[in-house]
Scaffold this active site. Structure first.
Site, PDB file in Angstrom:
ATOM      1  N   MET A  25      38.596  48.553  35.893  1.00 27.28           N
ATOM      2  CA  MET A  25      37.154  48.431  35.698  1.00 27.28           C
ATOM      3  C   MET A  25      36.884  48.721  34.224  1.00 27.28           C
ATOM      4  O   MET A  25      37.228  49.787  33.727  1.00 27.28           O
ATOM      5  CB  MET A  25      36.454  49.428  36.623  1.00 27.28           C
ATOM      6  CG  MET A  25      35.052  49.016  36.974  1.00 27.28           C
ATOM      7  SD  MET A  25      33.909  49.508  35.699  1.00 27.28           S
ATOM      8  CE  MET A  25      33.641  51.223  36.176  1.00 27.28           C
TER       9      MET A  25
ATOM     10  N   ARG B  18      39.941  35.147  41.151  1.00 21.25           N
ATOM     11  CA  ARG B  18      40.906  34.524  40.230  1.00 21.25           C
ATOM     12  C   ARG B  18      42.343  34.788  40.668  1.00 21.25           C
ATOM     13  O   ARG B  18      43.216  33.930  40.497  1.00 21.25           O
ATOM     14  CB  ARG B  18      40.653  34.962  38.786  1.00 21.25           C
ATOM     15  CG  ARG B  18      40.645  36.456  38.491  1.00 21.25           C
ATOM     16  CD  ARG B  18      40.071  36.677  37.099  1.00 21.25           C
ATOM     17  NE  ARG B  18      40.128  38.050  36.594  1.00 21.25           N
ATOM     18  CZ  ARG B  18      39.218  38.988  36.823  1.00 21.25           C
ATOM     19  NH1 ARG B  18      38.188  38.736  37.621  1.00 21.25           N
ATOM     20  NH2 ARG B  18      39.330  40.201  36.280  1.00 21.25           N
TER      21      ARG B  18
ATOM     22  N   HIS C  99      46.938  36.272  37.332  1.00 15.37           N
ATOM     23  CA  HIS C  99      46.157  35.062  37.597  1.00 15.37           C
ATOM     24  C   HIS C  99      46.156  34.106  36.391  1.00 15.37           C
ATOM     25  O   HIS C  99      46.368  34.514  35.248  1.00 15.37           O
ATOM     26  CB  HIS C  99      44.710  35.456  37.933  1.00 15.37           C
ATOM     27  CG  HIS C  99      44.031  36.163  36.800  1.00 15.37           C
ATOM     28  ND1 HIS C  99      43.448  35.509  35.749  1.00 15.37           N
ATOM     29  CD2 HIS C  99      43.880  37.481  36.540  1.00 15.37           C
ATOM     30  CE1 HIS C  99      42.951  36.368  34.895  1.00 15.37           C
ATOM     31  NE2 HIS C  99      43.209  37.590  35.344  1.00 15.37           N
TER      32      HIS C  99
END
Ligand SMILES: O=C(O)[C@@H](CO)OP(=O)(O)O
Length: 332
Positions: free
Chosen positions: A205, A149, A100
């Protein structure tokens, strides 16, 4: 020195410090080279003195040039173009990976992970620029993460695409969502590109680092510790995912959902994140856990692979359509 006629060859082309490893066609009279791939054809422009090899033969190309860089769709290609027909049979497909564009938290230097942060204006511009670079490559399916995004990047990139097909997000999360988003025109359907969103392609994460400033975290815990959290393969940040854990879900998704599409000849674009894409590249390029440490991806730069009989051939970053020369290259 005259350019050497060589038609419908496969090999390595050397010129201007780049090499292209692909099927190409040299047209002697027109002094142009064509790179031929699945469903599209690229005329390579401004190819000055260089040499190329094919089938063990080394040939010299002198001043082959063309002012245009263009791609023809398979649909508009002459039906007697045997090279395109044969490449279609071998089910080659293009795979575009794109991280992104810059997000608001990239700009602020914050650990982002699975926090769903949108693009900055610069990120929007990067996505549009990325779209220009791939505007000539037909795309059949798009996979993005579940994060905005990546989705913004895919959608903005597609605004630049030459075919002007409409990317449509698939809503398969429930029977109702599926049924309520149906399209009832076959004609309209043909003008759409399905966009599949998958949490498995999300950024890794980052656990308790999410929202923390990267520089402040390095000042507090030490540069080496933070580098280990950010780039080691198997050491997770506190309560977060290591790259290895991220790879388990991202590569599993790739193998289960994307590889079969590539094997069936579909061109696929994946818009995702630094670490989910690093883990996919590790799989595609067969990188070791040592090698992946130094792999860094820029925001908004598309990377092209060709999938061929189950193998992935890295082609580098496509140049913009106005840039003469290559849509796929790797620096020697
Ligand atoms: O913050 C993040 O989510 C990622 C990507 O921006 O950072 P890093 O480069 O540390 O993996």
């Amino acid at each position: 020195m005259a350019a050497t006629a060589f038609q419908h060859a496969t090999g390595t082309l050397l010129s201007h410090g780049y090499f292209i490893n692909y099927g190409f066609q040299l047209e002697n009279g027109k002094q142009s080279l064509r790179l031929i791939s699945n469903g599209f054809r690229v005329n390579i422009g401004i190819l000055r003195t260089g040499s190329y090899r094919s089938s063990g033969r080394k040939c010299i190309v002198a001043q082959a040039s063309s002012s245009q860089f263009s791609v023809l769709n398979q649909a508009s290609s002459p039906s007697n173009d045997t090279t395109i027909d044969s490449s279609k049979k071998s089910k080659e497909a293009a795979l575009i990976l794109i991280r992104h564009g810059e997000s608001l938290w990239n700009e602020k230097n914050l650990f982002t992970g699975c926090v769903d942060v949108p693009l900055t204006t610069k990120g929007v511009e990067e996505a549009i620029e990325a779209g220009k670079r791939i505007s000539n490559i037909p795309i059949d399916v798009i996979h993005t993460s579940a994060l905005i995004r990546a989705q913004m990047t895919a959608m903005l990139a597609m605004t630049q695409h030459r075919r002007k097909k409409v990317p449509i997000i698939m809503h398969n999360e429930s029977e109702q969502a599926k049924s309520w988003s149906q399209i009832f025109s076959e004609e309209t359907n043909k003008q759409c590109i399905p966009v599949v969103t998958a949490w498995q392609l999300n950024e890794r994460m980052y656990g308790e680092l999410q929202g923390l400033n990267k520089q402040e975290t390095a000042d507090r815990y030490g540069k080496e510790q933070v580098h280990e959290w950010r780039r080691s393969y198997d050491i997770p940040p506190p309560n977060g995912e290591s790259l290895e854990m991220c790879a388990q879900r991202a590569v599993a998704y790739f193998k289960e959902h994307i590889e079969p599409q590539l094997l069936s000849g579909k061109n696929v674009m994946i818009a995702a994140h630094g670490n989910s894409l690093r883990s996919i590249i590790m799989y595609l390029d067969k990188l070791t856990s040592e090698e992946v440490i130094s792999l860094e991806l820029s925001t908004g730069i598309p990377m092209l692979y060709i999938s061929q009989e189950g193998k992935f051939i890295r082609r580098g970053s496509p140049a913009g359509p106005s840039e003469a020369g290559v849509y796929a290259y790797t620096k020697v």
